[in-house]
Scaffold this active site. Structure first.
Site, mmCIF file in Angstrom:
data_model
loop_
_atom_site.group_PDB
_atom_site.id
_atom_site.type_symbol
_atom_site.label_atom_id
_atom_site.label_comp_id
_atom_site.label_asym_id
_atom_site.label_seq_id
_atom_site.Cartn_x
_atom_site.Cartn_y
_atom_site.Cartn_z
ATOM 1 N N SER A 141 32.169 -30.851 -21.566
ATOM 2 C CA SER A 141 32.486 -31.443 -20.260
ATOM 3 C C SER A 141 33.586 -30.602 -19.632
ATOM 4 C CB SER A 141 33.013 -32.874 -20.473
ATOM 5 O OG SER A 141 33.584 -33.381 -19.287
ATOM 6 N N TYR A 154 38.665 -39.119 -24.747
ATOM 7 C CA TYR A 154 37.412 -38.466 -24.347
ATOM 8 C C TYR A 154 37.633 -36.949 -24.246
ATOM 9 C CZ TYR A 154 33.189 -37.296 -21.684
ATOM 10 O OH TYR A 154 31.996 -36.739 -21.273
HETATM 11 P P1 NDP Z 1 23.932 -41.103 -20.695
HETATM 12 O O1 NDP Z 1 24.725 -42.310 -21.025
HETATM 13 O O2 NDP Z 1 22.810 -41.210 -19.736
HETATM 14 O O3 NDP Z 1 23.378 -40.428 -22.032
HETATM 15 C C1 NDP Z 1 24.060 -40.506 -23.245
HETATM 16 C C2 NDP Z 1 23.046 -40.334 -24.344
HETATM 17 O O4 NDP Z 1 23.744 -40.382 -25.613
HETATM 18 C C3 NDP Z 1 22.013 -41.438 -24.364
HETATM 19 O O5 NDP Z 1 20.746 -40.870 -24.571
HETATM 20 C C4 NDP Z 1 22.399 -42.286 -25.567
HETATM 21 O O6 NDP Z 1 21.218 -42.807 -26.181
HETATM 22 C C5 NDP Z 1 23.021 -41.227 -26.468
HETATM 23 N N1 NDP Z 1 23.866 -41.815 -27.507
HETATM 24 C C6 NDP Z 1 24.993 -42.531 -27.390
HETATM 25 N N2 NDP Z 1 25.428 -42.912 -28.609
HETATM 26 C C7 NDP Z 1 24.546 -42.405 -29.505
HETATM 27 C C8 NDP Z 1 24.435 -42.451 -30.914
HETATM 28 N N3 NDP Z 1 25.327 -43.115 -31.680
HETATM 29 N N4 NDP Z 1 23.388 -41.833 -31.505
HETATM 30 C C9 NDP Z 1 22.467 -41.181 -30.763
HETATM 31 N N5 NDP Z 1 22.521 -41.094 -29.429
HETATM 32 C C10 NDP Z 1 23.550 -41.705 -28.811
HETATM 33 O O7 NDP Z 1 24.992 -40.029 -20.178
HETATM 34 P P2 NDP Z 1 24.908 -38.445 -19.940
HETATM 35 O O8 NDP Z 1 23.539 -37.983 -19.847
HETATM 36 O O9 NDP Z 1 25.845 -38.186 -18.837
HETATM 37 O O10 NDP Z 1 25.585 -37.899 -21.276
HETATM 38 C C11 NDP Z 1 25.072 -36.803 -22.013
HETATM 39 C C12 NDP Z 1 26.235 -35.926 -22.432
HETATM 40 O O11 NDP Z 1 26.808 -35.336 -21.266
HETATM 41 C C13 NDP Z 1 27.371 -36.649 -23.137
HETATM 42 O O12 NDP Z 1 27.809 -35.877 -24.235
HETATM 43 C C14 NDP Z 1 28.454 -36.713 -22.086
HETATM 44 O O13 NDP Z 1 29.742 -36.790 -22.640
HETATM 45 C C15 NDP Z 1 28.222 -35.415 -21.349
HETATM 46 N N6 NDP Z 1 28.786 -35.304 -20.017
HETATM 47 C C16 NDP Z 1 28.383 -36.148 -19.008
HETATM 48 C C17 NDP Z 1 28.952 -36.052 -17.758
HETATM 49 C C18 NDP Z 1 28.613 -36.996 -16.642
HETATM 50 O O14 NDP Z 1 29.303 -36.990 -15.608
HETATM 51 N N7 NDP Z 1 27.585 -37.795 -16.755
HETATM 52 C C19 NDP Z 1 29.949 -35.012 -17.465
HETATM 53 C C20 NDP Z 1 30.258 -34.171 -18.566
HETATM 54 C C21 NDP Z 1 29.692 -34.314 -19.787
HETATM 55 P P3 NDP Z 1 21.097 -44.221 -26.921
HETATM 56 O O15 NDP Z 1 22.048 -45.166 -26.272
HETATM 57 O O16 NDP Z 1 19.659 -44.554 -26.726
HETATM 58 O O17 NDP Z 1 21.426 -43.927 -28.363
#
Ligand code: NDP
Length: 246
Positions: A141, A154
């Protein structure tokens, strides 16, 4: 395209950046293997990809459980014979000020955002070493580079992703293993990520922001670029944010 026929494993593939990346890579001929906890969401994405003519496999995976992450890797190898790319993307962001003492949220971020990445590497590195080829895409990020109010833990977890990625890249370069390591550092992206925030004031701040977050498709496009780059070039990091994000 170089991405065609590559076997790409994506964690956190059930929504947001992971889902968008799965779809764009499958559209360009990759065989995608998707892990996350919400199996119903994975199944719906599988149907979308297959309806568009893509190749996909799914497996319910909690990245905080090493055996489940190893099972995801085994499934990819059983089904498709190799792992070309492993995208450590699962992440959570229950932000809060440190004074709140949200130990549960801190532990969740450490377990998913840091240990989940380490488990992904552990589950797949031997396979890539044996292939003499491979690539990691680690989702960090812009918060990996700076911190601020409510973002201490975070940002610390995302800075850890940077440190782990940098070490892995150097170790693999020294070993001449042919394995590339790409860190992707997005700014604001329109996903479900802020839903994890429970603090009402922080939630309100996110909801009332006049910043237009990027579509997750933009992040997916940049990941496609990093994977598609010829093997002699390793895209180390991509920082991508909305043009008007300060
Ligand atoms: P979402 O919440 O849409 O996606 C997060 C994903 O992580 C989901 O698919 C969720 O799936 C999965 N997840 C969470 N906990 C677990 C777990 N214990 N095991 C397996 N999967 C898990 O958000 P984003 O798409 O934004 O996030 C994706 C990445 O991008 C993250 O690492 C986030 O920190 C990063 N990011 C996002 C930004 C933003 O502004 N959105 C900016 C910078 C970085 P499920 O709940 O089904 O397990």
């Amino acid at each position: 395209m170089a991405v065609k026929n590559k076997v790409v494993v994506i964690t956190g593939a059930s929504s947001g950046i992971g889902e968008a990346t799965a779809k764009i890579l499958a559209k360009n001929g990759a065989k995608v293997v998707l892990g996350a906890r919400r199996e119903d969401r994975l199944r719906a994405i599988q149907e979308d990809i297959e309806a568009a003519g893509g190749v996909v496999a799914i497996q319910k995976t909690d990245v905080t459980k090493l055996d489940e992450v190893r099972n995801l890797a085994s499934m990819a190898v059983d089904q498709f014979g190799r792992i070309d790319v492993w995208m450590n993307n699962a992440g959570v962001m229950p932000q809060s000020p440190l004074i709140n003492g949200d130990v549960k949220g801190w532990n969740q971020m450490i377990d998913v955002n840091i240990k989940g990445v380490l488990y992904g590497i552990n589950a797949s590195l031997d396979t890539m070493r044996a292939q003499g080829d491979g690539q990691y895409i680690n989702t960090a990020s812009v918060a990996a580079h700076t911190s601020g109010i409510n973002s201490g833990v975070y940002s610390a977890t995302k800075a850890a992703v940077k440190m782990i990625s940098d070490s892995l890249r150097e170790e693999e370069a020294q070993a001449k293993s042919g394995i590339r390591v790409t860190m992707i550092s997005p700014g604001a992206v329109a996903t479900e990520l802020p839903n994890h925030i429970t603090d009402p004031d922080i939630k309100k701040k996110f909801e009332s922001s006049d910043l237009t977050p990027l579509s997750p498709d933009r992040i997916a496009q940049s990941i496609l670029y990093a994977i598609d780059m010829p093997k002699d070039a390793s895209v180390n990091e991509i920082v991508i944010r909305p043009t008007d994000q300060v």
